[in-house]
Design a protein around this motif. Structure first.
Motif, mmCIF file in Angstrom:
data_model
loop_
_atom_site.group_PDB
_atom_site.id
_atom_site.type_symbol
_atom_site.label_atom_id
_atom_site.label_comp_id
_atom_site.label_asym_id
_atom_site.label_seq_id
_atom_site.Cartn_x
_atom_site.Cartn_y
_atom_site.Cartn_z
ATOM 1 N N THR A 124 28.602 -2.740 9.121
ATOM 2 C CA THR A 124 29.866 -2.691 8.383
ATOM 3 C C THR A 124 29.770 -3.534 7.117
ATOM 4 O O THR A 124 29.313 -4.669 7.165
ATOM 5 C CB THR A 124 31.027 -3.227 9.248
ATOM 6 O OG1 THR A 124 31.023 -2.558 10.513
ATOM 7 C CG2 THR A 124 32.358 -3.023 8.564
ATOM 8 N N ILE A 125 30.213 -2.946 5.995
ATOM 9 C CA ILE A 125 30.341 -3.715 4.764
ATOM 10 C C ILE A 125 31.757 -3.562 4.231
ATOM 11 O O ILE A 125 32.420 -2.554 4.466
ATOM 12 C CB ILE A 125 29.318 -3.314 3.667
ATOM 13 C CG1 ILE A 125 29.435 -1.833 3.300
ATOM 14 C CG2 ILE A 125 27.916 -3.695 4.063
ATOM 15 C CD1 ILE A 125 28.528 -1.406 2.136
ATOM 16 N N GLU A 126 32.191 -4.602 3.535
ATOM 17 C CA GLU A 126 33.459 -4.562 2.815
ATOM 18 C C GLU A 126 33.128 -4.548 1.333
ATOM 19 O O GLU A 126 32.482 -5.466 0.829
ATOM 20 C CB GLU A 126 34.314 -5.782 3.157
ATOM 21 C CG GLU A 126 34.799 -5.773 4.589
ATOM 22 C CD GLU A 126 35.630 -6.990 4.942
ATOM 23 O OE1 GLU A 126 35.657 -7.972 4.159
ATOM 24 O OE2 GLU A 126 36.259 -6.973 6.016
ATOM 25 N N VAL A 127 33.549 -3.494 0.659
ATOM 26 C CA VAL A 127 33.319 -3.335 -0.772
ATOM 27 C C VAL A 127 34.639 -3.677 -1.454
ATOM 28 O O VAL A 127 35.629 -2.960 -1.293
ATOM 29 C CB VAL A 127 32.874 -1.889 -1.097
ATOM 30 C CG1 VAL A 127 32.636 -1.717 -2.578
ATOM 31 C CG2 VAL A 127 31.625 -1.516 -0.287
ATOM 32 N N ARG A 128 34.657 -4.776 -2.188
ATOM 33 C CA ARG A 128 35.903 -5.253 -2.809
ATOM 34 C C ARG A 128 35.819 -5.087 -4.311
ATOM 35 O O ARG A 128 35.049 -5.774 -4.989
ATOM 36 C CB ARG A 128 36.175 -6.708 -2.463
ATOM 37 C CG ARG A 128 37.477 -7.201 -3.087
ATOM 38 C CD ARG A 128 38.119 -8.298 -2.273
ATOM 39 N NE ARG A 128 39.414 -8.702 -2.796
ATOM 40 C CZ ARG A 128 40.549 -8.090 -2.544
ATOM 41 N NH1 ARG A 128 40.586 -7.037 -1.772
ATOM 42 N NH2 ARG A 128 41.688 -8.525 -3.058
ATOM 43 N N GLY A 129 36.612 -4.167 -4.851
ATOM 44 C CA GLY A 129 36.722 -3.973 -6.289
ATOM 45 C C GLY A 129 37.904 -4.754 -6.814
ATOM 46 O O GLY A 129 38.947 -4.831 -6.162
ATOM 47 N N PHE A 130 37.746 -5.343 -7.999
ATOM 48 C CA PHE A 130 38.824 -6.159 -8.552
ATOM 49 C C PHE A 130 38.705 -6.264 -10.060
ATOM 50 O O PHE A 130 37.661 -5.992 -10.641
ATOM 51 C CB PHE A 130 38.819 -7.567 -7.919
ATOM 52 C CG PHE A 130 37.519 -8.303 -8.054
ATOM 53 C CD1 PHE A 130 37.286 -9.152 -9.121
ATOM 54 C CD2 PHE A 130 36.521 -8.142 -7.104
ATOM 55 C CE1 PHE A 130 36.086 -9.834 -9.247
ATOM 56 C CE2 PHE A 130 35.319 -8.822 -7.221
ATOM 57 C CZ PHE A 130 35.101 -9.671 -8.295
#
Length: 147
Positions: A124-130
């Motif tokens: 599992t990865i969390e891809v955080r765009g900001f």
């Protein structure tokens, strides 16, 4: 004795570097995006990590033709196929299962964002765009594609 100590130190340094490289490369592989919309392959090139779309749930538009990057702000790039489109760029491993300093491109909006990726477990990865600071953004959870 001096040579033995130097040899042991070199072996220790090599083992540490090898372990850090293996940890950094844990992100490499195929990932199913949120809502099963597609599969992104993350790969390493030189010392950075990149990701490209390798398949999408619905590869063709209503006209039966393959989907293209029609929302890209650059008109010259709007005919690029969605499949094989690079959407993750220039990530570096920051330690502690986090990759930073990269960009994510959203072909659905045509926007690019600063991004960080966190490996929460082996699959599992969390891809955080900001924009600006990481606190103001959106996180997408991706699962590793097995097989």
């Amino acid at each position: 004795m001096k040579k033995i100590i130097i040899g042991i130190l070199l072996m220790f340094c090599f083992a540490q570097t090898h372990a850090q490289t293996a940890e950094a490369d844990a992100i490499v592989g195929k990932w199913i995006t949120e809502n099963n919309k597609g599969v992104v392959e993350i790969y390493k090139w030189s010392s950075m990590y990149y990701g490209r779309i390798i398949s999408v749930k619905e590869p063709n538009g209503k006209d039966g033709k393959p989907l293209v990057d029609k929302k890209n702000p650059d008109p010259k790039l709007r005919t690029r196929p969605i499949v094989k489109l690079e959407i993750l760029k220039n990530f570096v491993y920051d330690g502690d299962k986090v990759w930073v300093d990269g960009k994510v491109y959203d072909p659905e909006s045509g926007n690019s964002y600063s991004c960080k990726i966190t490996l929460t477990d082996n699959n599992t990865i969390e891809v955080r765009g900001f924009m600006g600071v990481s606190i103001v953004g959106r996180t997408s959870v991706w699962k590793r594609k097995i097989n």
